[in-house]
Design a protein around this motif. Structure first.
Motif, PDB file in Angstrom:
ATOM      1  N   VAL A  84       3.082   6.153   6.063  1.00  0.00           N
ATOM      2  CA  VAL A  84       4.525   6.110   5.810  1.00  0.00           C
ATOM      3  C   VAL A  84       4.835   6.605   4.407  1.00  0.00           C
ATOM      4  N   GLY A  85       4.019   6.190   3.430  1.00  0.00           N
ATOM      5  CA  GLY A  85       4.232   6.649   2.059  1.00  0.00           C
ATOM      6  C   GLY A  85       4.100   8.150   1.934  1.00  0.00           C
ATOM      7  N   GLY A  86       3.097   8.719   2.613  1.00  0.00           N
ATOM      8  CA  GLY A  86       2.926  10.168   2.565  1.00  0.00           C
ATOM      9  C   GLY A  86       4.091  10.906   3.193  1.00  0.00           C
ATOM     10  N   LEU A  87       4.606  10.397   4.320  1.00  0.00           N
ATOM     11  CA  LEU A  87       5.732  11.047   4.993  1.00  0.00           C
ATOM     12  C   LEU A  87       7.009  10.963   4.153  1.00  0.00           C
ATOM     13  N   LEU A  88       7.305   9.771   3.636  1.00  0.00           N
ATOM     14  CA  LEU A  88       8.550   9.591   2.894  1.00  0.00           C
ATOM     15  C   LEU A  88       8.520  10.294   1.546  1.00  0.00           C
ATOM     16  N   ALA A  89       7.336  10.349   0.922  1.00  0.00           N
ATOM     17  CA  ALA A  89       7.238  11.041  -0.368  1.00  0.00           C
ATOM     18  C   ALA A  89       7.549  12.522  -0.223  1.00  0.00           C
ATOM     19  N   GLU A  90       7.343  13.084   0.985  1.00  0.00           N
ATOM     20  CA  GLU A  90       7.692  14.474   1.227  1.00  0.00           C
ATOM     21  C   GLU A  90       9.202  14.679   1.184  1.00  0.00           C
ATOM     22  N   ILE A  91       9.947  13.625   1.543  1.00  0.00           N
ATOM     23  CA  ILE A  91      11.419  13.714   1.571  1.00  0.00           C
ATOM     24  C   ILE A  91      11.992  13.456   0.181  1.00  0.00           C
ATOM     25  N   TRP A 143      10.995  10.612  -3.371  1.00  0.00           N
ATOM     26  CA  TRP A 143      10.174   9.484  -3.800  1.00  0.00           C
ATOM     27  C   TRP A 143      10.921   8.161  -3.670  1.00  0.00           C
ATOM     28  N   ARG A 144      12.243   8.187  -3.786  1.00  0.00           N
ATOM     29  CA  ARG A 144      13.002   6.941  -3.636  1.00  0.00           C
ATOM     30  C   ARG A 144      12.977   6.426  -2.198  1.00  0.00           C
ATOM     31  N   ALA A 145      12.760   7.331  -1.234  1.00  0.00           N
ATOM     32  CA  ALA A 145      12.715   6.917   0.166  1.00  0.00           C
ATOM     33  C   ALA A 145      11.562   5.954   0.429  1.00  0.00           C
ATOM     34  N   VAL A 146      10.531   5.981  -0.430  1.00  0.00           N
ATOM     35  CA  VAL A 146       9.418   5.048  -0.301  1.00  0.00           C
ATOM     36  C   VAL A 146       9.917   3.607  -0.390  1.00  0.00           C
ATOM     37  N   PHE A 147      10.962   3.388  -1.177  1.00  0.00           N
ATOM     38  CA  PHE A 147      11.525   2.046  -1.325  1.00  0.00           C
ATOM     39  C   PHE A 147      12.722   1.818  -0.397  1.00  0.00           C
ATOM     40  N   TRP A 148      13.420   2.881  -0.040  1.00  0.00           N
ATOM     41  CA  TRP A 148      14.546   2.736   0.887  1.00  0.00           C
ATOM     42  C   TRP A 148      14.106   2.151   2.227  1.00  0.00           C
ATOM     43  N   VAL A 149      12.912   2.521   2.669  1.00  0.00           N
ATOM     44  CA  VAL A 149      12.491   2.165   4.026  1.00  0.00           C
ATOM     45  C   VAL A 149      12.490   0.658   4.258  1.00  0.00           C
ATOM     46  N   SER A 150      12.283  -0.131   3.202  1.00  0.00           N
ATOM     47  CA  SER A 150      12.235  -1.587   3.369  1.00  0.00           C
ATOM     48  C   SER A 150      13.611  -2.226   3.433  1.00  0.00           C
ATOM     49  N   VAL A 151      14.630  -1.518   2.967  1.00  0.00           N
ATOM     50  CA  VAL A 151      15.959  -2.132   2.856  1.00  0.00           C
ATOM     51  C   VAL A 151      16.528  -2.525   4.209  1.00  0.00           C
ATOM     52  N   PRO A 152      16.646  -1.607   5.191  1.00  0.00           N
ATOM     53  CA  PRO A 152      17.233  -2.032   6.473  1.00  0.00           C
ATOM     54  C   PRO A 152      16.414  -3.104   7.173  1.00  0.00           C
ATOM     55  N   SER A 177       0.802  -1.230   0.000  1.00  0.00           N
ATOM     56  CA  SER A 177       0.000   0.000   0.000  1.00  0.00           C
ATOM     57  C   SER A 177       0.827   1.269   0.000  1.00  0.00           C
ATOM     58  N   ILE A 178       2.117   1.177   0.322  1.00  0.00           N
ATOM     59  CA  ILE A 178       2.924   2.393   0.466  1.00  0.00           C
ATOM     60  C   ILE A 178       3.019   3.158  -0.855  1.00  0.00           C
ATOM     61  N   VAL A 179       2.966   2.430  -1.980  1.00  0.00           N
ATOM     62  CA  VAL A 179       3.066   3.063  -3.289  1.00  0.00           C
ATOM     63  C   VAL A 179       1.785   3.831  -3.630  1.00  0.00           C
ATOM     64  N   ILE A 180       0.639   3.366  -3.111  1.00  0.00           N
ATOM     65  CA  ILE A 180      -0.635   3.995  -3.452  1.00  0.00           C
ATOM     66  C   ILE A 180      -0.614   5.476  -3.125  1.00  0.00           C
ATOM     67  N   ILE A 181      -0.193   5.795  -1.926  1.00  0.00           N
ATOM     68  CA  ILE A 181      -0.227   7.177  -1.470  1.00  0.00           C
ATOM     69  C   ILE A 181       0.930   7.993  -2.035  1.00  0.00           C
ATOM     70  N   SER A 182       1.970   7.299  -2.538  1.00  0.00           N
ATOM     71  CA  SER A 182       3.171   7.977  -3.025  1.00  0.00           C
ATOM     72  C   SER A 182       3.197   8.151  -4.538  1.00  0.00           C
ATOM     73  N   LEU A 183       2.159   7.700  -5.227  1.00  0.00           N
ATOM     74  CA  LEU A 183       2.179   7.728  -6.687  1.00  0.00           C
ATOM     75  C   LEU A 183       2.414   9.119  -7.276  1.00  0.00           C
ATOM     76  N   PRO A 184       1.802  10.185  -6.739  1.00  0.00           N
ATOM     77  CA  PRO A 184       2.091  11.506  -7.329  1.00  0.00           C
ATOM     78  C   PRO A 184       3.577  11.848  -7.291  1.00  0.00           C
ATOM     79  N   ALA A 185       4.231  11.603  -6.153  1.00  0.00           N
ATOM     80  CA  ALA A 185       5.666  11.900  -6.031  1.00  0.00           C
ATOM     81  C   ALA A 185       6.491  10.993  -6.938  1.00  0.00           C
ATOM     82  N   ILE A 186       6.106   9.726  -7.052  1.00  0.00           N
ATOM     83  CA  ILE A 186       6.852   8.785  -7.894  1.00  0.00           C
ATOM     84  C   ILE A 186       6.769   9.195  -9.357  1.00  0.00           C
TER      85      ILE A 186
END
Length: 550
Positions: free
Chosen positions: A144-151, A153-162, A7-16
């Motif tokens: 989470v998608g809304g918060l990270l997209a503010e920083i 758009w790549r951060a939306v995917f970074w969050v899963s890495v660690p 679901s994180i991509v749904i809210i981040s689509l405009p930034a992506i």
């Protein structure tokens, strides 16, 4: 982690889309937008049964650990998209599909691992925590998608890495096989026909919401109808194969267990209703309510996620508690009662005006979250406890397939209902509204004939499409006051609020009916039931189910 990424991509689509330089409202790009959302869901729906069955054969923990590795690698690849435009979108769609393979390995085997590890008197609590964590991830992803997209758009995917790396190390070091793998031949015929049939069917439904010719939706498209027919035919062939092979992928015999079949039917209908609610609430907030209350369109994805938090709160309150209590009193009371609350919440949302009072809206979200939490944990526990231990992997995969398929189906079903509602009243409303602000009649009529799906996606993405549709040439010919009004925060939300509410009535009525039918299925599960399997009872005396357990 796996459901949050669904679901994180749904809210981040405009930034992506801004990040890769792609216009999401252009008709040619609607396919990219849909597959960005649905690719992950479709793969999850198709693969979880196969991966659950492989877990039964080769070890559930082993499959779970491999899932973490694949998920982590795909997350890294997503965050380093080297392309722009359509190629950039295809890169993201492709790696999202790979990521879904890893996520499917996790979700297909996690419930089976927990069922192996916990005695039956603690199983509801354990599976309740697991299930509510998964469902909460779907809604936390919106925040989470809304918060990270503010920083970025790549951060939306970074969050899963660690988390993926830590989870990989932890699972390899900590988890041990408890269930005994049972080697068997791989059912290639069943795997291929199920994957193709489910994939083609869900993809055809997805394309059914896109316009075809002069029609607002594509349900008359021969390719869509052919895809649905082919998908159903392949699934019929799949059923024939599974009834004849020695080691089938899909244990059709499990449907003879009333607790298993009733629980999965209820889960499917609830997933469809829940998915429809999630998407409609996002459109409602981002496209109408937040702009009317002064929020900039660029900030509406973040605030939509924040304003939906009461739904997650309800989940987190009710899930573990109902799971614990269901260990003592059984699943039927809690799961059925929860679905009644969900239906009541849908009816309450129907009664709200489009420009609602937030406390009333938040209260209905909490009610819906509590109802879904009451249903999900006991229902999952009842399903998993009703099957023999050596089939828990495939049972977990089948349960996840129904849930993921329901979410994917909800997009096709509820978007189609909403588009049909918009198609009846939006063109006339849009024409009149534009002409009232000085737009020439021919231009207004041309804009009004655009597919309603574009308007719907504009609201879904939290975008004001008026300036985009009219273009600088038309706007420059209008008076400053008319131009400012058309591109301001109130014109577009007020314009679509009437047609949107008409569609909302249809959507939420259908969702309420589904929740009530799911409640009837839940009631039909019968009294408490535990499969009389020696391994499942972990040393208890083998016997037929006692009177209390049905």
């Amino acid at each position: 982690m796996s459901t949050l990424d669904g679901s994180i991509v749904i809210i981040s689509l405009p930034a992506i889309f801004r990040g890769i330089g792609l216009d999401p409202l252009a008709p040619a790009n609607i396919g990219y937008l849909l597959w960005m959302i649905l690719g992950y869901l479709l793969v999850s729906a198709v693969l979880v049964v196969t991966l659950g069955r492989l877990g039964d054969m080769f070890g559930r923990v082993k499959m779970y650990n491999v899932g973490f590795v694949i998920f982590s690698v795909a997350s890294v690849a997503l965050s380093f998209d080297p392309f722009h435009g359509g190629q950039g979108a295809l890169w993201l769609i492709g790696w999202r599909i790979v990521q879904a393979v890893g996520g499917s390995m996790l979700t297909a085997n996690s419930a089976a691992i927990l069922t192996d590890a916990f005695p039956r008197e603690q199983r509801g609590m354990a599976l309740g925590i697991n299930q509510i964590t998964a469902l909460a991830g779907q809604f936390l992803g919106l925040v989470v998608g809304g918060l990270l997209a503010e920083i970025d758009w790549r951060a939306v995917f970074w969050v899963s890495v660690p988390f993926g790396i830590l989870g990989t190390v932890w699972s390899i070091r900590s988890l041990r096989e408890i269930g005994k793998p049972r080697r068997a031949r791989v059912d290639w015929g069943g795997n291929v026909t199920f994957a193709l049939g489910t994939g083609v069917l869900l993809a055809a439904i997805t394309y059914g919401i896109q316009p075809y010719g002069d029609a607002p939706t594509g349900w008359g498209n021969p390719w869509v109808l052919g895809g649905i027919g082919s998908g159903v035919l392949l699934l019929v062939v799949f059923g024939v194969i599974e009834s004849r092979v020695k080691d089938p992928m899909f244990k059709l015999s499990l449907f003879r267990i009333r607790a298993f079949s009733a629980g999965n039917l209820a889960a499917l209908l609830t997933a469809i209703a829940r998915g429809g609610m999630q998407f409609m609430l996002i459109i409602w907030l981002q496209g109408i309510w937040l702009p009317l209350h002064g929020y900039e369109y660029e900030r509406t994805p973040l605030w939509a996620g924040i304003y939906l938090l009461p739904l997650t709160v309800g989940f987190l309150i009710a899930g573990p508690v109902s799971g614990y209590l269901s260990d003592r009193f059984g699943a039927r009371l809690f799961s059925t009662g929860g679905l009644v609350l969900v239906a009541a919440a849908f009816l309450g949302l129907l009664a709200l005006p489009v420009d609602f009072s937030y406390p009333a809206f938040a209260a209905l979200l909490v009610l819906s979250g509590i109802g879904q939490g009451m249903f999900s944990a006991p229902n999952t526990s009842a399903i998993m406890s009703s099957v023999p231990d050596h089939q828990r992997g495939v049972a977990s995969g089948m349960r996840s397939t129904f849930q993921n398929s329901g979410t994917a189906l909800s997009i096709g079903v509820f978007f189609s209902l909403m588009i049909a509602g918009l198609a009846g009243s939006l063109p006339a409303t849009l024409t009149g509204g534009l002409q009232a602000h000085g737009v020439p009649a021919d231009v207004a009529a041309n804009v009004a004939q655009l597919p309603p799906v574009s308007t719907l996606f504009a609201a879904f993405l939290g975008s004001n499409p008026v300036a985009h549709l009219l273009g600088p040439g038309v706007l420059s010919g209008l008076s400053p006051s008319d131009s400012a009004a058309l591109t301001g925060k109130e014109f577009f939300p007020q314009l679509i609020s009437g047609p949107f509410h008409n569609g909302l009535v249809t959507v939420f009525t259908a969702a309420a009916v589904m929740a009530l039918v799911a409640g009837l299925a839940s009631v039909s599960r019968g009294k408490r039931y535990f499969h009389p399997d020696l391994a499942a009872r972990a040393g208890e005396q083998r016997s037929t189910p006692d009177k209390e357990n049905g």
